[in-house]
Design a protein around this motif. Structure first.
Motif, PDB file in Angstrom:
ATOM      1  N   MET A 281      14.314  18.211  51.563  1.00  0.00           N
ATOM      2  CA  MET A 281      14.488  17.537  52.823  1.00  0.00           C
ATOM      3  C   MET A 281      14.206  18.554  53.918  1.00  0.00           C
ATOM      4  O   MET A 281      15.106  19.195  54.417  1.00  0.00           O
ATOM      5  CB  MET A 281      15.929  17.036  52.929  1.00  0.00           C
ATOM      6  N   ASN A 282      12.978  18.727  54.241  1.00  0.00           N
ATOM      7  CA  ASN A 282      12.593  19.677  55.272  1.00  0.00           C
ATOM      8  C   ASN A 282      12.215  18.905  56.522  1.00  0.00           C
ATOM      9  O   ASN A 282      11.377  18.015  56.492  1.00  0.00           O
ATOM     10  CB  ASN A 282      11.418  20.534  54.810  1.00  0.00           C
TER      11      ASN A 282
ATOM     12  N   ASP B   7      19.660  17.883  46.237  1.00  0.00           N
ATOM     13  CA  ASP B   7      21.085  17.837  45.865  1.00  0.00           C
ATOM     14  C   ASP B   7      21.493  19.196  45.277  1.00  0.00           C
ATOM     15  O   ASP B   7      20.973  19.614  44.245  1.00  0.00           O
ATOM     16  CB  ASP B   7      21.324  16.723  44.843  1.00  0.00           C
ATOM     17  N   ILE B   8      22.447  19.865  45.928  1.00  0.00           N
ATOM     18  CA  ILE B   8      22.903  21.172  45.450  1.00  0.00           C
ATOM     19  C   ILE B   8      24.317  21.099  44.877  1.00  0.00           C
ATOM     20  O   ILE B   8      24.962  22.125  44.680  1.00  0.00           O
ATOM     21  CB  ILE B   8      22.831  22.234  46.574  1.00  0.00           C
TER      22      ILE B   8
ATOM     23  N   LEU C 144      21.297   8.638  53.472  1.00  0.00           N
ATOM     24  CA  LEU C 144      20.927   7.274  53.113  1.00  0.00           C
ATOM     25  C   LEU C 144      20.015   7.266  51.891  1.00  0.00           C
ATOM     26  O   LEU C 144      20.299   6.607  50.898  1.00  0.00           O
ATOM     27  CB  LEU C 144      20.253   6.584  54.303  1.00  0.00           C
ATOM     28  N   VAL C 145      18.937   8.026  51.956  1.00  0.00           N
ATOM     29  CA  VAL C 145      17.987   8.120  50.844  1.00  0.00           C
ATOM     30  C   VAL C 145      17.454   9.552  50.827  1.00  0.00           C
ATOM     31  O   VAL C 145      17.166  10.122  51.871  1.00  0.00           O
ATOM     32  CB  VAL C 145      16.796   7.151  51.029  1.00  0.00           C
ATOM     33  N   SER C 146      17.343  10.103  49.608  1.00  0.00           N
ATOM     34  CA  SER C 146      16.788  11.450  49.504  1.00  0.00           C
ATOM     35  C   SER C 146      16.306  11.702  48.087  1.00  0.00           C
ATOM     36  O   SER C 146      16.762  11.071  47.140  1.00  0.00           O
ATOM     37  CB  SER C 146      17.842  12.495  49.871  1.00  0.00           C
TER      38      SER C 146
ATOM     39  N   TYR D 123      21.900  18.551  50.479  1.00  0.00           N
ATOM     40  CA  TYR D 123      23.119  17.737  50.519  1.00  0.00           C
ATOM     41  C   TYR D 123      23.935  18.005  49.277  1.00  0.00           C
ATOM     42  O   TYR D 123      23.442  18.541  48.281  1.00  0.00           O
ATOM     43  CB  TYR D 123      22.799  16.240  50.678  1.00  0.00           C
ATOM     44  N   LEU D 124      25.225  17.661  49.354  1.00  0.00           N
ATOM     45  CA  LEU D 124      26.102  17.826  48.195  1.00  0.00           C
ATOM     46  C   LEU D 124      27.200  16.777  48.205  1.00  0.00           C
ATOM     47  O   LEU D 124      27.519  16.202  49.234  1.00  0.00           O
ATOM     48  CB  LEU D 124      26.705  19.239  48.138  1.00  0.00           C
ATOM     49  N   ASN D 125      27.745  16.541  47.019  1.00  0.00           N
ATOM     50  CA  ASN D 125      28.847  15.597  46.848  1.00  0.00           C
ATOM     51  C   ASN D 125      30.136  16.411  46.763  1.00  0.00           C
ATOM     52  O   ASN D 125      30.497  16.928  45.717  1.00  0.00           O
ATOM     53  CB  ASN D 125      28.635  14.763  45.581  1.00  0.00           C
ATOM     54  N   LEU D 126      30.821  16.531  47.881  1.00  0.00           N
ATOM     55  CA  LEU D 126      32.030  17.353  47.963  1.00  0.00           C
ATOM     56  C   LEU D 126      33.164  16.776  47.125  1.00  0.00           C
ATOM     57  O   LEU D 126      33.923  17.525  46.497  1.00  0.00           O
ATOM     58  CB  LEU D 126      32.454  17.493  49.428  1.00  0.00           C
TER      59      LEU D 126
END
Length: 159
Positions: A1-2, A142-143, A135-137, A15-18
């Motif tokens: 996502m640049n 995803d890190i 929303l969409v990626s 992005y990440l899922n905390l």
């Protein structure tokens, strides 16, 4: 996502899922288990007290025709007062448990924040979104797994 600001500028975004990290990290699991165990212990204590209060109520009701009205009313009022005190104590202790758990989670989150700052610096990342805000990626941004590994390697306990 640049993201491109101009022809020469590029922002490295991940992005990440905390929530996943909180629930699946070794320390996160320990915090959850500790909170659940403490809650179960308190609930078992409360059940015993509630059983005692119920037995006392039955005992008082069984004396209704034996005691004179004034003495019976005194017993009932005394019991009702004990029930009120119990409910206040129960709420206070559950709130204390919730507060202690929230405190542990806050300490853990601050440590995760330190891990994230180092990861961002080491990997030249400009911005990290929580997964819920995306929303969409493409999953390559995803890190979550990388951060989970970093958290497990760097955070061993909560003091």
């Amino acid at each position: 996502m640049n993201l491109y600001l101009s022809a020469n500028a590029e922002i490295n975004v991940k992005y990440l899922n905390l929530d996943y990290i909180l629930k699946n990290s070794e320390v996160g699991k320990k915090i959850s288990k500790k909170a659940q165990d403490a809650r179960k212990l308190k609930i078992n204590e409360f059940k015993k007290i509630e059983k005692d209060l119920s037995n006392k109520k039955s005992d008082i009701l069984s004396k209704k025709n034996i005691l004179d009205k004034k003495q019976f009313d005194i017993e009932v009022n005394k019991h009702q007062e004990n029930v009120k005190k119990y409910h206040v104590k129960k709420n206070k202790e559950l709130n204390k448990l919730n507060k202690e758990n929230a405190e542990m989670i806050n300490i853990f989150m601050r440590k995760i924040d330190d891990v994230l700052k180092k990861y961002v610096s080491d990997n030249s990342i400009d911005l990290i979104y929580k997964q819920e805000a995306v929303l969409v990626s493409n999953s390559k941004f995803d890190i979550t797994k990388d951060i989970l590994n970093e958290v497990n390697n760097k955070i061993k306990k909560i003091d």
